[in-house]
Design a protein around this motif. Sequence first.
Motif, PDB file in Angstrom:
ATOM      1  N   TYR A  36       0.936  -1.176  -0.052  1.00 42.47           N
ATOM      2  CA  TYR A  36      -0.174   0.069  -0.116  1.00 42.47           C
ATOM      3  C   TYR A  36       0.753   1.311   0.078  1.00 42.47           C
ATOM      4  O   TYR A  36       0.641   2.124  -0.551  1.00 42.47           O
ATOM      5  CB  TYR A  36      -0.992   0.095   1.182  1.00 42.47           C
ATOM      6  CG  TYR A  36      -1.783   1.123   1.309  1.00 42.47           C
ATOM      7  CD1 TYR A  36      -3.243   1.277   0.724  1.00 42.47           C
ATOM      8  CD2 TYR A  36      -1.440   2.416   1.860  1.00 42.47           C
ATOM      9  CE1 TYR A  36      -3.994   2.313   0.646  1.00 42.47           C
ATOM     10  CE2 TYR A  36      -2.329   3.539   2.058  1.00 42.47           C
ATOM     11  CZ  TYR A  36      -3.661   3.319   1.328  1.00 42.47           C
ATOM     12  OH  TYR A  36      -4.668   4.424   1.519  1.00 42.47           O
ATOM     13  N   ARG A  38       5.146   2.668   1.057  1.00 44.33           N
ATOM     14  CA  ARG A  38       6.657   2.430   1.560  1.00 44.33           C
ATOM     15  C   ARG A  38       6.723   3.547   1.906  1.00 44.33           C
ATOM     16  O   ARG A  38       6.976   4.781   1.132  1.00 44.33           O
ATOM     17  CB  ARG A  38       7.462   1.909   0.368  1.00 44.33           C
ATOM     18  CG  ARG A  38       8.748   1.850   0.913  1.00 44.33           C
ATOM     19  CD  ARG A  38       9.806   1.425  -0.374  1.00 44.33           C
ATOM     20  NE  ARG A  38       9.524  -0.039  -0.872  1.00 44.33           N
ATOM     21  CZ  ARG A  38       9.406  -1.221  -0.041  1.00 44.33           C
ATOM     22  NH1 ARG A  38      10.217  -1.259   0.881  1.00 44.33           N
ATOM     23  NH2 ARG A  38       9.106  -2.377  -0.726  1.00 44.33           N
ATOM     24  N   TYR A  39       7.130   3.952   3.217  1.00 46.44           N
ATOM     25  CA  TYR A  39       7.540   5.202   3.763  1.00 46.44           C
ATOM     26  C   TYR A  39       8.950   5.519   3.985  1.00 46.44           C
ATOM     27  O   TYR A  39       9.299   6.477   4.418  1.00 46.44           O
ATOM     28  CB  TYR A  39       6.736   5.092   5.357  1.00 46.44           C
ATOM     29  CG  TYR A  39       5.287   4.985   5.512  1.00 46.44           C
ATOM     30  CD1 TYR A  39       4.621   6.050   5.147  1.00 46.44           C
ATOM     31  CD2 TYR A  39       4.889   3.510   5.758  1.00 46.44           C
ATOM     32  CE1 TYR A  39       3.032   5.733   4.994  1.00 46.44           C
ATOM     33  CE2 TYR A  39       3.546   3.419   5.601  1.00 46.44           C
ATOM     34  CZ  TYR A  39       2.575   4.285   5.517  1.00 46.44           C
ATOM     35  OH  TYR A  39       1.340   4.143   5.455  1.00 46.44           O
ATOM     36  N   LYS A  61       0.625  -2.456   9.259  1.00 49.73           N
ATOM     37  CA  LYS A  61       1.578  -1.407   9.290  1.00 49.73           C
ATOM     38  C   LYS A  61       2.796  -2.201   9.971  1.00 49.73           C
ATOM     39  O   LYS A  61       2.854  -2.594  11.045  1.00 49.73           O
ATOM     40  CB  LYS A  61       1.415  -0.188   9.939  1.00 49.73           C
ATOM     41  CG  LYS A  61       0.854   0.965   9.011  1.00 49.73           C
ATOM     42  CD  LYS A  61       0.652   2.283   9.561  1.00 49.73           C
ATOM     43  CE  LYS A  61      -0.103   3.334   8.604  1.00 49.73           C
ATOM     44  NZ  LYS A  61       0.066   4.503   9.421  1.00 49.73           N
ATOM     45  N   ASN A  63       6.277  -0.898  11.759  1.00 53.79           N
ATOM     46  CA  ASN A  63       7.110   0.323  12.154  1.00 53.79           C
ATOM     47  C   ASN A  63       8.356   0.016  12.734  1.00 53.79           C
ATOM     48  O   ASN A  63       8.480  -1.115  13.443  1.00 53.79           O
ATOM     49  CB  ASN A  63       5.966   1.027  13.072  1.00 53.79           C
ATOM     50  CG  ASN A  63       4.726   1.460  12.743  1.00 53.79           C
ATOM     51  OD1 ASN A  63       4.020   0.939  11.804  1.00 53.79           O
ATOM     52  ND2 ASN A  63       4.332   2.501  13.274  1.00 53.79           N
ATOM     53  N   PRO A  70       6.420   4.453  10.667  1.00 57.79           N
ATOM     54  CA  PRO A  70       6.107   3.232   9.624  1.00 57.79           C
ATOM     55  C   PRO A  70       6.919   3.141   8.715  1.00 57.79           C
ATOM     56  O   PRO A  70       7.901   4.226   8.010  1.00 57.79           O
ATOM     57  CB  PRO A  70       4.580   3.846   9.062  1.00 57.79           C
ATOM     58  CG  PRO A  70       4.561   5.342   9.359  1.00 57.79           C
ATOM     59  CD  PRO A  70       5.438   5.351  10.394  1.00 57.79           C
ATOM     60  N   ALA A  73       3.594  -0.231   4.552  1.00 53.79           N
ATOM     61  CA  ALA A  73       1.808  -0.841   4.868  1.00 53.79           C
ATOM     62  C   ALA A  73       1.557  -1.493   3.721  1.00 53.79           C
ATOM     63  O   ALA A  73       1.822  -1.434   2.594  1.00 53.79           O
ATOM     64  CB  ALA A  73       1.095   0.428   4.969  1.00 53.79           C
ATOM     65  N   TYR A  75      -2.082  -3.703   2.184  1.00 51.09           N
ATOM     66  CA  TYR A  75      -3.484  -4.036   2.209  1.00 51.09           C
ATOM     67  C   TYR A  75      -3.623  -5.397   2.014  1.00 51.09           C
ATOM     68  O   TYR A  75      -3.008  -5.832   0.673  1.00 51.09           O
ATOM     69  CB  TYR A  75      -4.090  -3.120   1.250  1.00 51.09           C
ATOM     70  CG  TYR A  75      -5.812  -3.159   1.218  1.00 51.09           C
ATOM     71  CD1 TYR A  75      -6.308  -2.374   2.199  1.00 51.09           C
ATOM     72  CD2 TYR A  75      -6.300  -3.937   0.591  1.00 51.09           C
ATOM     73  CE1 TYR A  75      -7.833  -2.344   2.286  1.00 51.09           C
ATOM     74  CE2 TYR A  75      -7.642  -3.963   0.515  1.00 51.09           C
ATOM     75  CZ  TYR A  75      -8.489  -3.311   1.574  1.00 51.09           C
ATOM     76  OH  TYR A  75     -10.101  -3.434   1.641  1.00 51.09           O
ATOM     77  N   TYR A  95      -2.402  -4.240  12.737  1.00 53.43           N
ATOM     78  CA  TYR A  95      -3.118  -4.350  11.787  1.00 53.43           C
ATOM     79  C   TYR A  95      -4.609  -3.980  12.182  1.00 53.43           C
ATOM     80  O   TYR A  95      -4.985  -3.879  13.149  1.00 53.43           O
ATOM     81  CB  TYR A  95      -3.192  -5.666  11.178  1.00 53.43           C
ATOM     82  CG  TYR A  95      -3.355  -6.934  12.313  1.00 53.43           C
ATOM     83  CD1 TYR A  95      -4.912  -7.464  12.365  1.00 53.43           C
ATOM     84  CD2 TYR A  95      -2.557  -7.088  13.460  1.00 53.43           C
ATOM     85  CE1 TYR A  95      -5.494  -8.093  13.354  1.00 53.43           C
ATOM     86  CE2 TYR A  95      -2.986  -8.157  13.993  1.00 53.43           C
ATOM     87  CZ  TYR A  95      -4.195  -8.540  14.284  1.00 53.43           C
ATOM     88  OH  TYR A  95      -4.563  -9.595  15.291  1.00 53.43           O
ATOM     89  N   GLU A 104      -6.483   5.759   4.554  1.00 56.18           N
ATOM     90  CA  GLU A 104      -5.322   5.567   5.740  1.00 56.18           C
ATOM     91  C   GLU A 104      -5.652   6.066   7.007  1.00 56.18           C
ATOM     92  O   GLU A 104      -5.135   5.586   7.942  1.00 56.18           O
ATOM     93  CB  GLU A 104      -3.941   5.906   5.035  1.00 56.18           C
ATOM     94  CG  GLU A 104      -2.763   5.566   5.757  1.00 56.18           C
ATOM     95  CD  GLU A 104      -1.582   5.623   5.134  1.00 56.18           C
ATOM     96  OE1 GLU A 104      -0.450   5.165   5.799  1.00 56.18           O
ATOM     97  OE2 GLU A 104      -1.240   6.000   4.234  1.00 56.18           O
ATOM     98  N   ASN A 152      -2.570   4.986  14.112  1.00 54.46           N
ATOM     99  CA  ASN A 152      -2.252   6.115  13.229  1.00 54.46           C
ATOM    100  C   ASN A 152      -0.920   7.081  13.800  1.00 54.46           C
ATOM    101  O   ASN A 152      -0.439   7.625  13.111  1.00 54.46           O
ATOM    102  CB  ASN A 152      -2.909   7.015  12.456  1.00 54.46           C
ATOM    103  CG  ASN A 152      -4.014   6.217  11.540  1.00 54.46           C
ATOM    104  OD1 ASN A 152      -3.205   5.353  10.747  1.00 54.46           O
ATOM    105  ND2 ASN A 152      -5.173   6.045  11.535  1.00 54.46           N
ATOM    106  N   ASP A 154       2.851   7.557  15.567  1.00 62.39           N
ATOM    107  CA  ASP A 154       4.048   6.657  15.516  1.00 62.39           C
ATOM    108  C   ASP A 154       4.616   6.150  16.814  1.00 62.39           C
ATOM    109  O   ASP A 154       5.669   5.348  16.663  1.00 62.39           O
ATOM    110  CB  ASP A 154       5.435   7.714  15.109  1.00 62.39           C
ATOM    111  CG  ASP A 154       5.041   8.491  13.762  1.00 62.39           C
ATOM    112  OD1 ASP A 154       4.351   7.981  12.911  1.00 62.39           O
ATOM    113  OD2 ASP A 154       5.527   9.432  13.521  1.00 62.39           O
TER     114      ASP A 154
END
Length: 155
Positions: A36, A38-39, A61, A63, A70, A73, A75, A95, A104, A152, A154
């Motif tokens: 979903y 890539r951070y 997610k 983290n 994160p 993520a 889906y 999750y 999101e 949501n 951190d």
Amino acid sequence: MLPVKLSSVMSATTAAPSPSSKDACAGHAQPYEGLYARYAAYPDVAPLILKTASGSNYFVKINDVTSGRPILALYLHGGSTFETKVPRGKFTLRYATGRTWCSENELFGSSTEARKADRVFQFDDEHEYTIELIAQRNGNLPTKRISREAFNTDR
């Protein structure tokens, strides 16, 4: 609550989301299964297999344990098995489950059930995991319920 089964096969404790009388997100586009977001740009080295229970979709997610930020993520559709690779490091797993995706931030709307695994996962060349996000007796991955807001953040 039943723990999820983990191991180098792991499973989580999950419960079905509570039904809502109205699906506020019914008109929203549903994501494709798979990556979903890539951070961060890290090389993917360690295998991860996720298995989900039928009946709900999953937003997962991963983290970083130190920063809480994160890393990626996913889906996933309920009843599926998905294989991916993750970067080296120590991570936590959260999750959220539900039927109809909103966003999101909103996840699956008011029917969202969010959980966090009660362990840290060490991914490297010597560690790989199969995590079953399916409630099981004698499972080895305890989880705890968290709010959408906590999902949501951190931390």
